[in-house]
Enzyme design. Structure first.
Site, PDB file in Angstrom:
ATOM      1  N   PRO A  70       0.831  -1.200   0.000  1.00  0.00           N
ATOM      2  CA  PRO A  70       0.000   0.000   0.000  1.00  0.00           C
ATOM      3  C   PRO A  70       0.874   1.262   0.000  1.00  0.00           C
ATOM      4  CG  PRO A  70      -0.585  -1.472   1.814  1.00  0.00           C
ATOM      5  CD  PRO A  70       0.632  -2.026   1.201  1.00  0.00           C
ATOM      6  N   PRO A  71       0.276   2.421  -0.346  1.00  0.00           N
ATOM      7  CA  PRO A  71       1.037   3.669  -0.365  1.00  0.00           C
ATOM      8  C   PRO A  71       1.594   3.976   1.016  1.00  0.00           C
ATOM      9  CG  PRO A  71      -1.186   3.997  -1.250  1.00  0.00           C
ATOM     10  CD  PRO A  71      -1.130   2.612  -0.721  1.00  0.00           C
ATOM     11  N   GLY A  72       2.759   4.608   1.045  1.00  0.00           N
ATOM     12  CA  GLY A  72       3.294   5.089   2.308  1.00  0.00           C
ATOM     13  C   GLY A  72       3.965   4.022   3.155  1.00  0.00           C
ATOM     14  N   GLY A 125       6.921   2.814   2.498  1.00  0.00           N
ATOM     15  CA  GLY A 125       8.370   2.959   2.469  1.00  0.00           C
ATOM     16  C   GLY A 125       9.054   2.413   1.228  1.00  0.00           C
ATOM     17  N   LYS A 126       8.293   2.149   0.181  1.00  0.00           N
ATOM     18  CA  LYS A 126       8.895   1.563  -1.012  1.00  0.00           C
ATOM     19  C   LYS A 126       9.878   2.532  -1.668  1.00  0.00           C
ATOM     20  CE  LYS A 126       4.819   0.819  -2.852  1.00  0.00           C
ATOM     21  NZ  LYS A 126       3.963   1.301  -1.748  1.00  0.00           N
ATOM     22  N   THR A 127       9.372   3.740  -1.956  1.00  0.00           N
ATOM     23  CA  THR A 127      10.206   4.711  -2.655  1.00  0.00           C
ATOM     24  C   THR A 127      11.391   5.139  -1.801  1.00  0.00           C
ATOM     25  OG1 THR A 127       8.148   5.524  -3.537  1.00  0.00           O
ATOM     26  CG2 THR A 127      10.093   6.814  -4.014  1.00  0.00           C
ATOM     27  N   SER A 184     -14.926 -12.970  -1.429  1.00  0.00           N
ATOM     28  CA  SER A 184     -14.421 -13.274  -0.102  1.00  0.00           C
ATOM     29  C   SER A 184     -15.298 -12.736   1.016  1.00  0.00           C
ATOM     30  CB  SER A 184     -12.983 -12.780   0.059  1.00  0.00           C
ATOM     31  OG  SER A 184     -12.965 -11.410   0.223  1.00  0.00           O
ATOM     32  N   LYS A 222      -5.641  -7.930   5.543  1.00  0.00           N
ATOM     33  CA  LYS A 222      -6.930  -8.044   6.227  1.00  0.00           C
ATOM     34  C   LYS A 222      -6.727  -8.212   7.736  1.00  0.00           C
ATOM     35  CE  LYS A 222      -9.433  -9.870   2.267  1.00  0.00           C
ATOM     36  NZ  LYS A 222      -9.986 -11.072   1.636  1.00  0.00           N
TER      37      LYS A 222
HETATM   38  P1  ADP Z   1       5.654   4.446  -0.846  1.00  0.00           P
HETATM   39  O1  ADP Z   1       6.695   4.623  -1.879  1.00  0.00           O
HETATM   40  O2  ADP Z   1       5.523   3.018  -0.369  1.00  0.00           O
HETATM   41  O3  ADP Z   1       4.331   5.021  -1.180  1.00  0.00           O
HETATM   42  P2  ADP Z   1       7.270   6.219   0.687  1.00  0.00           P
HETATM   43  O4  ADP Z   1       8.575   5.541   0.519  1.00  0.00           O
HETATM   44  O5  ADP Z   1       7.035   7.444  -0.117  1.00  0.00           O
HETATM   45  O6  ADP Z   1       6.102   5.189   0.474  1.00  0.00           O
HETATM   46  O7  ADP Z   1       7.062   6.497   2.230  1.00  0.00           O
HETATM   47  C1  ADP Z   1       6.321   7.564   2.750  1.00  0.00           C
HETATM   48  C2  ADP Z   1       7.010   8.182   3.935  1.00  0.00           C
HETATM   49  O8  ADP Z   1       7.057   7.277   4.999  1.00  0.00           O
HETATM   50  C3  ADP Z   1       8.425   8.535   3.627  1.00  0.00           C
HETATM   51  O9  ADP Z   1       8.693   9.783   4.160  1.00  0.00           O
HETATM   52  C4  ADP Z   1       9.236   7.475   4.323  1.00  0.00           C
HETATM   53  O10 ADP Z   1      10.458   7.961   4.762  1.00  0.00           O
HETATM   54  C5  ADP Z   1       8.376   7.095   5.478  1.00  0.00           C
HETATM   55  N1  ADP Z   1       8.544   5.684   5.827  1.00  0.00           N
HETATM   56  C6  ADP Z   1       7.811   4.654   5.403  1.00  0.00           C
HETATM   57  N2  ADP Z   1       8.236   3.487   5.901  1.00  0.00           N
HETATM   58  C7  ADP Z   1       9.272   3.790   6.697  1.00  0.00           C
HETATM   59  C8  ADP Z   1      10.150   3.008   7.514  1.00  0.00           C
HETATM   60  N3  ADP Z   1      10.026   1.686   7.612  1.00  0.00           N
HETATM   61  N4  ADP Z   1      11.101   3.656   8.177  1.00  0.00           N
HETATM   62  C9  ADP Z   1      11.240   4.978   8.097  1.00  0.00           C
HETATM   63  N5  ADP Z   1      10.447   5.775   7.361  1.00  0.00           N
HETATM   64  C10 ADP Z   1       9.479   5.189   6.663  1.00  0.00           C
END
Ligand code: ADP
Length: 836
Positions: free
Chosen positions: A389-391, A393-395, A711, A754
């Site tokens: 999901p978004p946010g 930490g992928k990017t 489901s 879930k």
């Molecule tokens: P995604 O690419 O999955 O949508 P992002 O990499 O943009 O998510 O992450 C969103 C924010 O959350 C960023 O500022 C990131 O640094 C922070 N973040 C997410 N996961 C972690 C983590 N495990 N540790 C530290 N910061 C995290």
């Protein structure tokens, strides 16, 4: 004047003699005589694609032998003829039904032999006749017809109509290059509307169908009305044409002027001894090409283009095209590489410093780096795909990997890319062509081996403009990506040194051919503790810094952070959490900047003060058990969510309806659940006749969010059974699973999300298909200790857990029972898909 002296130009030009003759053709050939019924009978002519309106003179080619005999017959008797109008001009042998029911009586000259041996006559049309019958005599066609008098007696009445038509006609003549201005003079004196209509129509270049419509219309006024509409259309079209033409003309004039001025400028500069700037530019380009380190074939291609450029006048529009191309060649990285830092320990440190948790992803990256350090030339490592999901930490993890490796980081979002040309570029023959997005991104990277992030690979579209995923396959395939072909560049480009990482929110939406190439690494959502940890370690610090606050200037209390997580964000990742923390920091920053007092410690009260009232008060599950309401847990792109399902019974005829923006599969699931209940009615103590007298309404709130998939099956069944038996459903129980007609519970997808959603929503028990228990390995321990997971194989087990033992009065949830499912007020936008 003898016929042989005639000089008929079939294209409509007449010599003076002909014009003179034309004027009195009708006088020479008398009216057809009428029989006792007032009808006339004449030999016939066939009109195919030329129409001659009454009072017009026109030359006609004679094609058919029968026509010739007919004309000769008429001439011998000094008689008029009737022109029959063929409905289909292509027809070679028309029968009597293949003509319009209105023909034209006309006077016909003697036959003229044209220089090429063909024959023609001059005809002058007299008036419309209504065809009564067509018959043959000695091989020639005759027509019997009644004369139409379409002249209008009171012509004053039509003055306004006529004036209007004349005005349109004048404008039309003004705009049409093919009609001489005198044409207008011919018509100005006409006071009969029908006649005017015919005259005007004769000079317009109308489609045959319109001409036919005018011939058969016997009402002069209507005819003129119609002609006026046709004129208005034509005038509109011609005006547009003229507007475009004058625009083009202006552009061309401007271009010429510019060319002229530039030439002059060059001459002046020459005269002043300043040299030719164009030559200078060419020289500069040449030096640049020579000096830049390029592969030989690229350099050769560049030089070739440069030579072409030199041969062109500097003002040629192609100059820009070639210059842009050379710029691209010069700016793209062809050989420059950054040096990899393949120190695994360093990488591990960097990743740990910047990211909390994510052990799987980190391990996999470190393995990647390790393999790379042992076999540096190996480009055939799998392409990683971060799914979550978004946010989550992928990017940011991608950025950290790039930092650890010492590579450039570039990112390309594939969301909404539907066109292959967006990936591969357009050929240079297109105006404004550019390379595709892959090469544009490489140019930005500036090195041949960046870490290239391909975002949202699951949002890739495809349509008739070509499938971008096939181009991406080439990009990602180590077998062929050392010679990636871009339509614009027209030279192979080496992508084999690039480290690609792709991302997606949902694994199911990745085109399968691509998925096949990818090694998926899941980024699960975070549980509350993890979120708190991430905010304490990273988010708060970053937001303080970004808002110009000192590191320890303010502190967030544990309760305040929890409140933000629970009541102000509702997500699997931490993006909104960071945003909300940022909002608090901004408010404080403002107070500080204004020189006001600001709190050094943020507690729950100040959170509420700065962020307003909580936005997600209902994310926690209900505490009250209810009849007819069960809680499904659904997978969504934002992680997962709980989804109450309400069932209402009403007196009726055994119908079932299911509402709430749901898809076919979910609807079928509802049917199956009901059928299962009927088959078990005896065991559950429900009388069969109840079903016939009861309508079932199933509703899944938040109707704006589309929902589908199988489901929710066991939840639907539970809610329905609860409604029919009057046994309440425990509201701290959530569930997922497909149900078969025989009551078996089948496994579903998205289990980790879930479970986390159920935990986040504060449920206590989660019912899960037995065969899904293997998916629990990825779920954080804390969630598993706080949430009781009940694996089930049969529907009966579901009911044992979900339904409250004590029976309430039967069918308490009937039409006048108040709908009690409390829908959460979450502002979700992603569709609920319980059926992954
Ligand atoms: P995604 O690419 O999955 O949508 P992002 O990499 O943009 O998510 O992450 C969103 C924010 O959350 C960023 O500022 C990131 O640094 C922070 N973040 C997410 N996961 C972690 C983590 N495990 N540790 C530290 N910061 C995290």
């Amino acid at each position: 004047m003898s016929n042989s002296e005639w000089n008929i130009h079939i294209d409509g030009e007449f010599s003076d003699e002909e014009l003179q003759y034309r004027a009195n053709l009708l006088e020479k050939v008398p009216d057809a005589s009428r029989d006792a019924d007032g009808l006339i009978s004449c030999p016939t002519l066939f009109l195919r694609d030329t129409l001659v309106f009454p009072r017009m003179v026109a030359p006609l080619h004679i094609g058919r032998e029968t026509t010739r005999t007919a004309i000769e017959k008429a001439a011998a008797n000094n008689q008029t003829m009737i022109a029959l109008v063929q409905i289909d001009p292509q027809m070679e042998r028309p029968g009597e039904n293949d003509f319009l029911n209105v023909g034209i009586e006309m006077a016909v000259s003697e036959i003229v032999t044209l220089p090429d041996g063909s024959h023609a006559v001059l005809v002058q049309a007299r008036r419309r006749v209504e065809i009564i019958r067509i018959y043959q005599e000695n091989g020639s066609f005759f027509a019997q017809a009644s004369i139409v008098d379409d002249s209008t007696p009171d012509q004053n009445e039509y003055r306004p109509l006529i004036r209007g038509a004349l005005r349109s006609y004048e404008r039309y003549i003004d705009l049409s290059p093919n009609i001489p201005d005198e044409a207008f003079e011919y018509v100005t004196g006409i006071s009969d509307p029908g006649w005017l209509a015919d005259m005007v129509a004769a000079t317009m270049d109308l489609p045959l169908a319109e001409q036919h419509a005018l011939v058969v219309n016997l009402d002069g006024e209507q005819r003129l009305d119609y002609v006026q509409k046709l004129l208005a259309n034509e005038v509109g079209a011609l005006e547009l044409e003229e507007e475009i033409h004058s625009k083009v003309q202006k552009e061309a004039e401007r271009g010429q002027r510019e060319t002229y001025l530039r030439e002059q400028m060059r001459a002046i500069q020459d005269e002043l001894g300043e040299g030719d700037p164009w030559m200078k530019e060419l020289e500069e380009l040449h030096t640049k090409l020579r000096k830049t380190k390029l592969p030989k074939e690229v350099k050769d291609a560049g030089m070739k283009e440069l030579r072409r450029l030199g041969q062109m006048p500097p003002m040629s529009p192609e100059v820009g095209v070639i210059r842009t191309y050379l710029d691209w060649i010069l700016e793209l990285p062809w050989s420059k590489c950054s040096e990899d830092n393949l120190d695994v320990q360093n990488a591990s440190k960097v990743l740990d410093e910047r990211h909390f948790g994510l052990p799987k992803a980190k391990d996999r990256i470190l393995e990647y780096i390790a393999v790379r350090s042992l076999r540096p030339k190996n480009n055939r490592q799998p392409i990683l795909c971060f799914v979550g999901p978004p946010g989550t930490g992928k990017t940011s993890l991608g950025r950290s990997i790039a930092a650890a490796l010492g590579r450039e980081f570039v990112r390309l979002s594939l969301g909404g890319v539907r066109d292959e040309a967006e990936v591969r570029g357009h050929r240079r023959t297109y105006i404004g062509a550019l390379p595709g997005r892959i090469l544009q991104t490489m140019r930005r990277a500036g090195t041949l081996n960046p870490l290239f992030f391909l975002d949202e690979i699951d949002k890739l579209g495809s349509d008739m403009r070509g499938d971008p995923s096939s181009a991406l396959l080439e990009v990602l395939d180590p077998e062929q990506n050392d010679a990636f072909s871009d339509h614009y560049l027209e030279m192979p480009y080496d992508l084999s040194k690039v480290m690609f990482i792709t991302t997606a929110n949902s694994r199911n939406d990745i085109p399968w051919a691509l998925l096949d190439r990818l090694e998926v690494i899941e980024f699960p959502g975070y549980i509350e503790e993890e979120k708190l940890e991430i905010s304490r370690r990273f988010l708060i610090q970053r937001q303080l810094e970004e808002n110009g606050l000192g590191e320890s200037e303010i502190q967030f209390s544990e309760a305040a952070l929890k409140a933000i997580v629970r009541e102000y964000t509702y997500e699997a990742g931490v993006r909104n959490l960071e945003r909300e923390i940022g909002r608090v920091c901004r408010k404080v920053a403002r107070l500080k900047a204004e020189g006001k007092r600001f709190p050094s410690r943020i507690d729950v009260k100040s959170v509420e003060k700065y962020l307003g009232p909580p936005q997600f008060t209902n994310t926690q599950a209900e505490s009250e058990d209810e009849v007819g309401v069960a809680t499904a847990v659904a997978w969504t792109e934002a992680g997962g969510d709980i989804m109450p399902i309400e069932v209402l019974l009403m007196e009726g005829k055994g119908n079932m309806q299911i509402t709430g923006n749901i898809g076919d599969i979910m609807e079928e699931s509802g049917q199956a659940a009901l059928s299962y209940l009927k088959s078990r009615a005896n065991d559950l103590g429900i009388k069969m006749d109840v079903f016939e007298s009861t309508d079932v309404h199933i509703h899944i709130p938040e109707g704006a969010v589309p929902k589908d998939g199988p489901s929710a099956g066991i939840t639907l069944a539970t809610a329905i059974i609860s409604a029919f038996t009057g046994r309440a459903v425990r509201m701290d129980v959530g569930m997922t699973g497909e149900v078969t007609l025989r009551g078996r519970v089948l496994p579903v997808g998205g289990v980790r999300e879930k479970v986390l959603a159920a935990h986040r929503a504060g449920l206590k028990t989660f019912i899960l298909p037995e065969r899904n228990t293997k998916d629990l390995v990825d779920v954080p321990k804390k969630a598993l200790t706080e949430l009781k997971i009940v694996p089930v194989e049969r529907m009966a087990q579901v009911l044992d857990v979900a339904l409250v033992e004590k029976k309430k009065p039967a069918a308490s949830r009937t039409a006048n029972a108040k709908p009690s499912a409390k829908t959460s007020g979450k502002g979700k936008t992603s569709p609920l898909q319980p059926g992954v």
